[in-house]
Scaffold this active site. Sequence first.
Site, short mmCIF file in Angstrom:
data_model
loop_
_atom_site.label_atom_id
_atom_site.label_comp_id
_atom_site.label_asym_id
_atom_site.label_seq_id
_atom_site.Cartn_x
_atom_site.Cartn_y
_atom_site.Cartn_z
N ALA A 11 39.60 25.72 66.70
CA ALA A 11 40.53 24.76 67.30
C ALA A 11 41.99 25.10 66.98
O ALA A 11 42.90 24.46 67.50
CB ALA A 11 40.21 23.34 66.81
N CYS A 12 42.22 26.10 66.15
CA CYS A 12 43.57 26.47 65.69
C CYS A 12 44.05 27.73 66.42
O CYS A 12 43.39 28.77 66.37
CB CYS A 12 43.54 26.70 64.18
SG CYS A 12 45.04 27.46 63.54
N GLY A 13 45.21 27.64 67.07
CA GLY A 13 45.76 28.79 67.78
C GLY A 13 46.06 29.96 66.87
O GLY A 13 45.81 31.12 67.23
#
Length: 142
Positions: A11-13
Amino acid sequence: MRKITIYHNPACGTSRNTLSLIRNSGVEPTIILYLENPPDRIKLLNIIEALQITPRALLRKNVEPYETLNLAQAHWSDSQLIDFMLQYPILINRPIVITELGTKLCRPSEVVLEILPDRQSGAFTKEDGEQIIDEYGNRIIN
């Protein structure tokens, strides 16, 4: 380079960019979804030692329960901070990458290049549009 491990949050870029840079080096890493499979105390202590940082430096500050637990207060011991990270893995900053060349907290994602093979296999552009590797596999220095 044979073995690369990433503690990853899809979920983290920043974590996604780091994983893509690893793959762009021609290696498929071992992916540990640390929110589902957090490290145990010994592994977390080993990671902190390899990173050469304090437990406080590994804390992710912009997520709950950081504020709720009042973790900004200096009175928490390293052991207590580790207990909180084990209980709430979201508090572990990421992505963490472990290779034969070292261990890094890869924020920003291009920090991973310090512990990957010298060349990337081709161009790489981060999700935000910033190109950091040219078509020849060389890092673009801004």
